[in-house]
Design a protein around this motif. Structure first.
Motif, mmCIF file in Angstrom:
data_model
loop_
_atom_site.group_PDB
_atom_site.id
_atom_site.type_symbol
_atom_site.label_atom_id
_atom_site.label_comp_id
_atom_site.label_asym_id
_atom_site.label_seq_id
_atom_site.Cartn_x
_atom_site.Cartn_y
_atom_site.Cartn_z
ATOM 1 N N VAL A 149 37.111 43.279 38.643
ATOM 2 C CA VAL A 149 38.283 42.490 39.017
ATOM 3 C C VAL A 149 37.961 41.561 40.185
ATOM 4 C CG1 VAL A 149 40.633 42.604 39.947
ATOM 5 C CG2 VAL A 149 39.961 44.145 38.115
ATOM 6 N N THR A 150 37.223 42.055 41.175
ATOM 7 C CA THR A 150 36.835 41.215 42.320
ATOM 8 C C THR A 150 36.053 39.997 41.835
ATOM 9 O OG1 THR A 150 36.720 43.141 43.774
ATOM 10 C CG2 THR A 150 35.613 41.160 44.529
ATOM 11 N N PHE A 151 35.099 40.246 40.968
ATOM 12 C CA PHE A 151 34.246 39.181 40.440
ATOM 13 C C PHE A 151 35.075 38.134 39.690
ATOM 14 C CE2 PHE A 151 31.229 37.268 37.492
ATOM 15 C CZ PHE A 151 30.122 37.055 38.291
ATOM 16 N N THR A 152 36.006 38.598 38.831
ATOM 17 C CA THR A 152 36.774 37.642 38.034
ATOM 18 C C THR A 152 37.834 36.903 38.857
ATOM 19 O OG1 THR A 152 38.174 39.454 37.253
ATOM 20 C CG2 THR A 152 36.378 38.775 35.823
ATOM 21 N N LEU A 153 38.408 37.570 39.851
ATOM 22 C CA LEU A 153 39.348 36.865 40.728
ATOM 23 C C LEU A 153 38.643 35.714 41.441
ATOM 24 C CD1 LEU A 153 41.400 39.776 42.350
ATOM 25 C CD2 LEU A 153 42.287 38.015 40.816
ATOM 26 N N MET A 159 39.979 32.411 43.503
ATOM 27 C CA MET A 159 40.601 32.931 44.723
ATOM 28 C C MET A 159 39.584 32.930 45.874
ATOM 29 S SD MET A 159 43.741 34.160 44.208
ATOM 30 C CE MET A 159 44.820 34.455 42.839
ATOM 31 N N SER A 160 40.098 32.745 47.073
ATOM 32 C CA SER A 160 39.234 32.827 48.254
ATOM 33 C C SER A 160 38.973 34.298 48.574
ATOM 34 C CB SER A 160 39.918 32.166 49.457
ATOM 35 O OG SER A 160 41.040 32.933 49.858
ATOM 36 N N ILE A 161 37.965 34.558 49.410
ATOM 37 C CA ILE A 161 37.659 35.924 49.832
ATOM 38 C C ILE A 161 38.891 36.547 50.496
ATOM 39 C CG2 ILE A 161 36.191 37.335 51.341
ATOM 40 C CD1 ILE A 161 34.618 36.079 49.054
ATOM 41 N N LYS A 162 39.558 35.746 51.322
ATOM 42 C CA LYS A 162 40.750 36.247 52.033
ATOM 43 C C LYS A 162 41.848 36.638 51.047
ATOM 44 C CE LYS A 162 43.749 35.180 55.875
ATOM 45 N NZ LYS A 162 45.001 34.560 55.915
ATOM 46 N N GLU A 163 42.097 35.791 50.054
ATOM 47 C CA GLU A 163 43.135 36.084 49.062
ATOM 48 C C GLU A 163 42.811 37.356 48.285
ATOM 49 O OE1 GLU A 163 44.982 31.782 47.743
ATOM 50 O OE2 GLU A 163 42.927 32.234 47.135
ATOM 51 N N ILE A 164 41.534 37.493 47.905
ATOM 52 C CA ILE A 164 41.127 38.684 47.152
ATOM 53 C C ILE A 164 41.313 39.938 48.003
ATOM 54 C CG2 ILE A 164 39.221 39.858 45.963
ATOM 55 C CD1 ILE A 164 38.108 37.008 45.345
ATOM 56 N N SER A 165 40.997 39.834 49.282
ATOM 57 C CA SER A 165 41.145 40.999 50.167
ATOM 58 C C SER A 165 42.612 41.409 50.267
ATOM 59 C CB SER A 165 40.563 40.720 51.553
ATOM 60 O OG SER A 165 41.416 39.914 52.323
ATOM 61 N N GLU A 166 43.523 40.433 50.253
ATOM 62 C CA GLU A 166 44.956 40.740 50.290
ATOM 63 C C GLU A 166 45.415 41.366 48.973
ATOM 64 O OE1 GLU A 166 46.920 37.072 51.263
ATOM 65 O OE2 GLU A 166 46.094 37.023 53.295
ATOM 66 N N ILE A 167 44.942 40.809 47.869
ATOM 67 C CA ILE A 167 45.325 41.311 46.547
ATOM 68 C C ILE A 167 44.842 42.745 46.344
ATOM 69 C CG2 ILE A 167 44.875 41.056 44.053
ATOM 70 C CD1 ILE A 167 44.804 37.971 44.638
ATOM 71 N N MET A 168 43.608 43.014 46.751
ATOM 72 C CA MET A 168 43.012 44.320 46.495
ATOM 73 C C MET A 168 43.144 45.280 47.672
ATOM 74 S SD MET A 168 39.777 43.276 44.122
ATOM 75 C CE MET A 168 39.737 44.905 43.368
ATOM 76 N N ALA A 169 43.861 44.851 48.708
ATOM 77 C CA ALA A 169 44.130 45.698 49.881
ATOM 78 C C ALA A 169 42.857 46.304 50.461
ATOM 79 C CB ALA A 169 45.130 46.797 49.515
ATOM 80 N N CYS A 170 41.895 45.426 50.726
ATOM 81 C CA CYS A 170 40.645 45.863 51.344
ATOM 82 C C CYS A 170 40.179 44.767 52.299
ATOM 83 C CB CYS A 170 39.587 46.170 50.286
ATOM 84 S SG CYS A 170 39.095 44.726 49.309
ATOM 85 N N SER A 171 39.148 45.056 53.082
ATOM 86 C CA SER A 171 38.664 44.071 54.046
ATOM 87 C C SER A 171 37.891 42.959 53.338
ATOM 88 C CB SER A 171 37.754 44.748 55.068
ATOM 89 O OG SER A 171 36.537 45.118 54.444
ATOM 90 N N GLU A 172 37.739 41.833 54.028
ATOM 91 C CA GLU A 172 36.953 40.727 53.471
ATOM 92 C C GLU A 172 35.501 41.150 53.290
ATOM 93 O OE1 GLU A 172 37.553 36.916 55.370
ATOM 94 O OE2 GLU A 172 39.686 37.337 55.687
ATOM 95 N N GLY A 173 35.029 41.994 54.191
ATOM 96 C CA GLY A 173 33.658 42.511 54.069
ATOM 97 C C GLY A 173 33.469 43.308 52.791
ATOM 98 N N THR A 174 34.489 44.091 52.434
ATOM 99 C CA THR A 174 34.423 44.881 51.193
ATOM 100 C C THR A 174 34.402 43.958 49.984
ATOM 101 O OG1 THR A 174 35.589 46.728 52.231
ATOM 102 C CG2 THR A 174 35.613 46.661 49.832
ATOM 103 N N VAL A 175 35.200 42.888 50.037
ATOM 104 C CA VAL A 175 35.210 41.913 48.930
ATOM 105 C C VAL A 175 33.820 41.307 48.773
ATOM 106 C CG1 VAL A 175 36.108 39.680 48.136
ATOM 107 C CG2 VAL A 175 37.655 41.348 49.154
ATOM 108 N N LYS A 176 33.219 40.890 49.889
ATOM 109 C CA LYS A 176 31.881 40.287 49.835
ATOM 110 C C LYS A 176 30.857 41.275 49.290
ATOM 111 C CE LYS A 176 32.763 37.087 53.621
ATOM 112 N NZ LYS A 176 32.538 36.797 55.029
ATOM 113 N N SER A 177 30.983 42.526 49.723
ATOM 114 C CA SER A 177 30.070 43.568 49.258
ATOM 115 C C SER A 177 30.204 43.781 47.749
ATOM 116 C CB SER A 177 30.376 44.871 50.007
ATOM 117 O OG SER A 177 29.633 45.924 49.480
ATOM 118 N N ARG A 178 31.441 43.817 47.273
ATOM 119 C CA ARG A 178 31.667 44.000 45.823
ATOM 120 C C ARG A 178 31.144 42.807 45.031
ATOM 121 N NH1 ARG A 178 37.884 46.298 46.195
ATOM 122 N NH2 ARG A 178 37.358 48.374 46.950
ATOM 123 N N LEU A 179 31.363 41.605 45.567
ATOM 124 C CA LEU A 179 30.846 40.405 44.897
ATOM 125 C C LEU A 179 29.325 40.425 44.844
ATOM 126 C CD1 LEU A 179 33.150 37.582 46.325
ATOM 127 C CD2 LEU A 179 32.958 38.270 43.923
#
Length: 198
Positions: A149-153, A159-179
């Motif tokens: 889901v992170t990848f497809t968002l 979506m920006s990293i910030k938007e994804i972090s809000e959607i998935m309720a996690c930190s921006e660092g976690t979003v970057k790590s998942r990507l």
């Protein structure tokens, strides 16, 4: 005699439309629906096993929730992040209810992926593109839900990293790590495409 000014809903921001929806303006709701229904139908369709009927049902439920929860919307935040957050949580609940995830395939905006600095995938022609897309969908279905889901968002919904972090309720660092993890895993699985030149 009182003059009533006609509201131009098309020129209103999403957030301004939510203010009007809270005031009971049906045309404001219609405009939000017009802007987001196709994108969100596609989101549900791709995340819910490419089931057209299920995607339609979820879309209608989502817009019912929008009306019911309109007062909970924080006008200082992005409407787009808020509505995708609700949609994502609906999918998460569905995944929990369906322990067995069937053929989950995702149709990405591959142009975005090609332009991403983290990707080593290179596409040559239409045949390569179709083969790549099929292979990519297959490999995305093997990733866990959060990485997929992170990848497809990021790559499909732009979506920006910030938007994804809000959607998935996690930190921006976690979003970057998942990507990073998802891109690395996909690059390894799809490495046969890296030798193809544009």
């Amino acid at each position: 005699m009182e003059f009533q000014f006609r509201i131009n809903y098309k020129n209103k921001s999403d957030e301004e439309l939510m203010v009007l929806i809270n005031k009971g303006k049906e045309k404001a709701f219609n405009e939000i629906y017009e802007r987001y229904s196709k994108k969100l139908f596609l989101f549900f369709y791709q995340k819910l096993y490419r089931d057209n009927n299920k995607a339609q049902d979820f879309l209608q439920d989502l817009f019912l929730k929008l009306i019911e929860k309109a007062k909970l919307f924080d006008y200082n935040k992005s409407f787009s992040s808020w509505i995708y957050c609700i949609a994502y949580n609906m999918c998460k609940n569905e995944y929990r209810n369906n322990a067995t995830r069937k053929d989950k395939t995702i149709n990405l905006n591959v142009e975005e992926l090609k332009n991403d600095d983290t990707s080593s995938i290179i596409i040559n022609n239409e045949d390569d593109f179709l083969l790549f897309k099929k292979s990519l969908n297959n490999e995305l279905g093997k990733l866990n839900e959060k990485h997929s889901v992170t990848f497809t968002l990021r790559h499909q919904d732009n979506m920006s990293i910030k938007e994804i972090s809000e959607i998935m309720a996690c930190s921006e660092g976690t979003v970057k790590s998942r990507l990073f993890y998802a891109t690395k895993k996909l690059s390894v699985k799809l490495k046969k495409f890296s030798s193809i030149k544009i």
